[in-house]
Scaffold this motif. Structure first.
Motif, short mmCIF file in Angstrom:
data_model
loop_
_atom_site.label_atom_id
_atom_site.label_comp_id
_atom_site.label_asym_id
_atom_site.label_seq_id
_atom_site.Cartn_x
_atom_site.Cartn_y
_atom_site.Cartn_z
N THR A 192 20.53 37.68 40.26
CA THR A 192 21.30 37.37 39.05
C THR A 192 22.65 38.08 39.00
O THR A 192 23.68 37.47 38.71
CB THR A 192 20.51 37.75 37.81
OG1 THR A 192 20.22 39.15 37.85
CG2 THR A 192 19.22 36.96 37.74
N VAL A 193 22.65 39.36 39.29
CA VAL A 193 23.88 40.14 39.20
C VAL A 193 24.63 40.11 40.52
O VAL A 193 25.80 39.73 40.59
CB VAL A 193 23.59 41.59 38.78
CG1 VAL A 193 24.89 42.39 38.70
CG2 VAL A 193 22.86 41.62 37.44
N VAL A 230 30.56 40.63 50.57
CA VAL A 230 30.13 41.67 49.64
C VAL A 230 28.73 42.10 50.06
O VAL A 230 27.82 41.28 50.17
CB VAL A 230 30.09 41.15 48.19
CG1 VAL A 230 29.67 42.27 47.24
CG2 VAL A 230 31.44 40.57 47.78
N ALA A 231 28.56 43.39 50.30
CA ALA A 231 27.25 43.93 50.69
C ALA A 231 26.89 45.08 49.78
O ALA A 231 27.76 45.86 49.37
CB ALA A 231 27.29 44.40 52.15
N ALA A 265 28.86 38.10 41.64
CA ALA A 265 29.81 38.29 42.73
C ALA A 265 30.44 36.98 43.15
O ALA A 265 31.65 36.90 43.41
CB ALA A 265 29.13 38.96 43.92
N LEU A 266 29.64 35.92 43.22
CA LEU A 266 30.17 34.62 43.63
C LEU A 266 31.20 34.10 42.63
O LEU A 266 32.26 33.59 43.02
CB LEU A 266 29.03 33.61 43.79
CG LEU A 266 29.42 32.24 44.34
CD1 LEU A 266 30.07 32.40 45.71
CD2 LEU A 266 28.21 31.33 44.43
N ARG A 267 30.93 34.28 41.34
CA ARG A 267 31.88 33.82 40.33
C ARG A 267 33.19 34.61 40.41
O ARG A 267 34.28 34.04 40.27
CB ARG A 267 31.26 33.94 38.93
CG ARG A 267 30.16 32.93 38.64
CD ARG A 267 29.80 32.91 37.18
NE ARG A 267 29.20 34.16 36.73
CZ ARG A 267 27.91 34.43 36.81
NH1 ARG A 267 27.06 33.53 37.32
NH2 ARG A 267 27.43 35.58 36.38
N PHE A 295 26.95 52.56 47.60
CA PHE A 295 25.97 51.48 47.74
C PHE A 295 26.60 50.09 47.67
O PHE A 295 25.91 49.08 47.54
CB PHE A 295 24.90 51.59 46.64
CG PHE A 295 25.44 51.55 45.24
CD1 PHE A 295 25.60 50.34 44.58
CD2 PHE A 295 25.78 52.72 44.58
CE1 PHE A 295 26.10 50.30 43.29
CE2 PHE A 295 26.28 52.68 43.28
CZ PHE A 295 26.43 51.48 42.63
N LEU A 296 27.95 50.01 47.80
CA LEU A 296 28.63 48.72 47.73
C LEU A 296 29.79 48.69 48.72
O LEU A 296 30.52 49.67 48.86
CB LEU A 296 29.16 48.48 46.32
CG LEU A 296 29.92 47.18 46.06
CD1 LEU A 296 28.99 45.97 46.20
CD2 LEU A 296 30.57 47.19 44.68
N GLU A 297 29.94 47.56 49.42
CA GLU A 297 31.05 47.36 50.34
C GLU A 297 31.70 46.01 50.06
O GLU A 297 31.00 45.01 49.85
CB GLU A 297 30.57 47.39 51.80
CG GLU A 297 30.03 48.72 52.24
CD GLU A 297 29.59 48.69 53.70
OE1 GLU A 297 29.84 47.66 54.37
OE2 GLU A 297 29.02 49.68 54.16
N LEU A 298 33.03 45.98 50.07
CA LEU A 298 33.78 44.75 49.88
C LEU A 298 34.71 44.56 51.07
O LEU A 298 35.44 45.49 51.43
CB LEU A 298 34.60 44.80 48.59
CG LEU A 298 33.86 45.13 47.30
CD1 LEU A 298 34.85 45.25 46.15
CD2 LEU A 298 32.83 44.05 46.99
#
Length: 257
Positions: A105-106, A89-90, A111-113, A69-72
């Motif tokens: 929030t998460v 980031v998806a 992710a941006l930080r 459920f996550l792609e970088l």
């Protein structure tokens, strides 16, 4: 699938930036567990909350990793002012209000930080690599096969395989050093061509740089190694390479084919 994008300009050649991205030290500080010091195609990364991602790309164009459920994705774009690093980031949203709250929030905030901090670390590492010593290697191709040699020493790497080459000495150009090393290790002259793949970090102040090369005559011999071997593109992934050479397998396969 929500997606977050961020970009930063790094004042370094794309080969240096791509190499710095291979160092897992850039991501282990964020709680990511990795199998080694360098990212390789097929590596499995374990993040916080048990998230697992498989590396699907690690070359001059950037790095990608994907899970359930996550792609970088980190894409590299050459510009006149340096290398543009574009991060994407998806992730798959969990249903309902909780999912939408997590997206903001998460997903986006955290992710941006992380991306901003990683960009700063990447820029600093590229500055260090710009002053690093260079070990050169030759990707010698003949009749659709790549030449590799088997290490005889040190004991920790004896039996593993690498490309011919060695360290660039003071006052030498990389191409000159590579031609010299091939005569010393293989007993043959070579014609050095273009660089293949990224600059691969060997340690804090040393990189490995590979060049395409053609034999200038004669038959290579294992003068300083256990053996030499000609490999097809399909055989490359199954060879027991030194870690830095293994990173370059996708680029070497492209060179052969």
């Amino acid at each position: 699938m929500p997606e977050l994008r961020a970009s930063a300009l790094v004042d370094a050649p794309v080969a240096a930036v791509a190499g710095a991205l291979l160092e897992t030290s850039l991501i282990t500080g964020f709680g990511v567990k990795v199998p080694g010091a360098l990212l390789c195609l097929g590596d499995v990364l374990t993040g916080p909350f048990g998230v697992k991602l498989t590396v699907t790309r690690a070359d001059l164009s950037g790095v990608s990793a994907a899970g359930d459920f996550l792609e970088l994705h980190t894409d590299l774009v050459v510009t006149g002012a340096g290398t543009m690093v574009v991060d994407r980031v998806a992730w798959t949203t969990v249903g309902g209000m909780v999912g939408r709250f997590a997206d903001v929030t998460v997903g986006r905030g955290m992710a941006l930080r992380v991306l901003e901090k990683r960009s700063a670390l990447l820029a600093e590492r590229c500055r260090e690599l710009g002053e690093a010593g260079v070990v050169v290697g030759a990707a010698i191709v003949r009749d659709g096969r790549l030449l590799a040699q088997q290490r005889a020493y040190p004991e920790s790497h004896a039996g593993q395989w690498e490309l011919p080459g060695g360290r660039v000495e003071d006052g030498e150009k990389p191409e000159e050093a590579l031609a010299r090393e091939c005569v010393e290790e293989l007993g043959v002259p070579v014609v050095v061509g273009e660089q293949v793949g990224p600059d691969v970090p060997l340690k804090k102040d040393m990189i490995l740089r590979i060049y395409a090369a053609q034999l200038g005559g004669g038959e290579p011999e294992a003068l300083e190694h256990n053996a030499v071997r000609w490999l097809t593109a399909g055989e490359l992934p199954g060879v027991d390479w030194l870690p830095a050479d293994r990173v370059l397998v996708p680029a070497l396969q492209q060179l052969i084919t």
